[in-house]
Design a protein around this motif. Structure first.
Motif, short mmCIF file in Angstrom:
data_model
loop_
_atom_site.label_atom_id
_atom_site.label_comp_id
_atom_site.label_asym_id
_atom_site.label_seq_id
_atom_site.Cartn_x
_atom_site.Cartn_y
_atom_site.Cartn_z
N GLU A 9 0.82 -1.22 0.00
CA GLU A 9 0.00 0.00 0.00
C GLU A 9 0.86 1.27 0.00
O GLU A 9 0.50 2.26 -0.63
CB GLU A 9 -0.96 0.01 1.18
CG GLU A 9 -2.07 -1.03 1.09
CD GLU A 9 -2.96 -0.90 -0.13
OE1 GLU A 9 -3.18 0.24 -0.62
OE2 GLU A 9 -3.45 -1.93 -0.62
N ALA A 41 -5.88 6.84 2.36
CA ALA A 41 -6.92 6.13 3.13
C ALA A 41 -6.65 4.63 3.14
O ALA A 41 -6.77 3.97 4.19
CB ALA A 41 -8.30 6.43 2.55
N ALA A 42 -6.27 4.07 2.00
CA ALA A 42 -5.99 2.63 1.93
C ALA A 42 -4.79 2.26 2.80
O ALA A 42 -4.81 1.25 3.51
CB ALA A 42 -5.75 2.22 0.48
N ASP A 96 -5.74 2.56 6.50
CA ASP A 96 -6.55 1.39 6.91
C ASP A 96 -5.65 0.19 7.18
O ASP A 96 -5.88 -0.56 8.14
CB ASP A 96 -7.59 1.05 5.85
CG ASP A 96 -8.74 2.03 5.80
OD1 ASP A 96 -8.93 2.81 6.76
OD2 ASP A 96 -9.48 2.02 4.79
N THR A 97 -4.64 0.02 6.35
CA THR A 97 -3.69 -1.09 6.55
C THR A 97 -2.96 -0.93 7.88
O THR A 97 -2.80 -1.89 8.63
CB THR A 97 -2.68 -1.13 5.38
OG1 THR A 97 -3.40 -1.32 4.17
CG2 THR A 97 -1.66 -2.23 5.55
N LYS A 155 -4.07 0.70 10.53
CA LYS A 155 -5.02 0.51 11.62
C LYS A 155 -5.29 -0.97 11.88
O LYS A 155 -5.29 -1.41 13.03
CB LYS A 155 -6.32 1.23 11.32
CG LYS A 155 -7.33 1.10 12.46
CD LYS A 155 -8.64 1.76 12.14
CE LYS A 155 -9.69 1.64 13.20
NZ LYS A 155 -9.63 0.57 14.16
N VAL A 156 -5.51 -1.73 10.83
CA VAL A 156 -5.80 -3.15 11.00
C VAL A 156 -4.63 -3.86 11.70
O VAL A 156 -4.83 -4.66 12.62
CB VAL A 156 -6.11 -3.81 9.63
CG1 VAL A 156 -6.15 -5.32 9.74
CG2 VAL A 156 -7.43 -3.29 9.09
#
Length: 151
Positions: A114, A135-136, A139-140, A142-143
């Protein structure tokens, strides 16, 4: 001729031994290394976030420079999650990293992927592309943090 053969053998042995010497001498060195790599990555990622969220004006060159650093830094910390580095009391890493290494590797690989896309998106000079890729990537992050990092 003997000197050339000696140099060739020495170079070969050095090349074989290089990966072993790349390991950290002490677990706390590995922890410091990964923490510093993640800190630097986070600083540059934060600059991109400020642009993506409209907190600072979008500057295509600054965005591209920061994204390139993020993509480079995203490759570095993972080797420092080796055996014994889970026992350091100065880490926010959850023990599950060492019991679910395949899953952790999937997450680290996803971040590298990413962040590479993020760097490519910023090279377009388009704020919308930055926002989507940011954003992508966020999100990576955060996960992975939710699964593998203590608060």
């Amino acid at each position: 001729m003997k000197a050339f053969a000696f140099i060739a053998v020495a170079a070969t042995l050095f090349a074989i031994a290089a990966p072993a010497s790349a390991q950290f001498a002490k677990a706390e060195d590995a922890v410091k290394y990964r923490q510093n790599a993640l800190f630097v990555m986070g600083q540059h990622f934060g600059r991109l976030g400020a642009m993506a969220n409209g907190k600072v004006p979008f500057d295509a060159k600054v965005a591209a420079d920061n994204a390139e650093l993020v993509a480079t830094m995203a490759k570095l910390p993972w080797a420092a999650f080796g055996p014994g580095t889970d026992m350091d009391g100065n880490t926010k890493a959850k023990p599950v990293i060492w019991t679910e290494q395949a899953k952790f590797k999937q997450h680290s690989d996803k971040l590298v992927e990413e962040s590479t896309k993020l760097a490519a998106a910023t090279k377009t000079g388009n704020l919308a592309s930055l926002k989507t890729a940011f954003a992508a990537t966020a999100d990576t992050c955060k996960v992975c943090h939710d699964a593998f990092r203590t608060k």
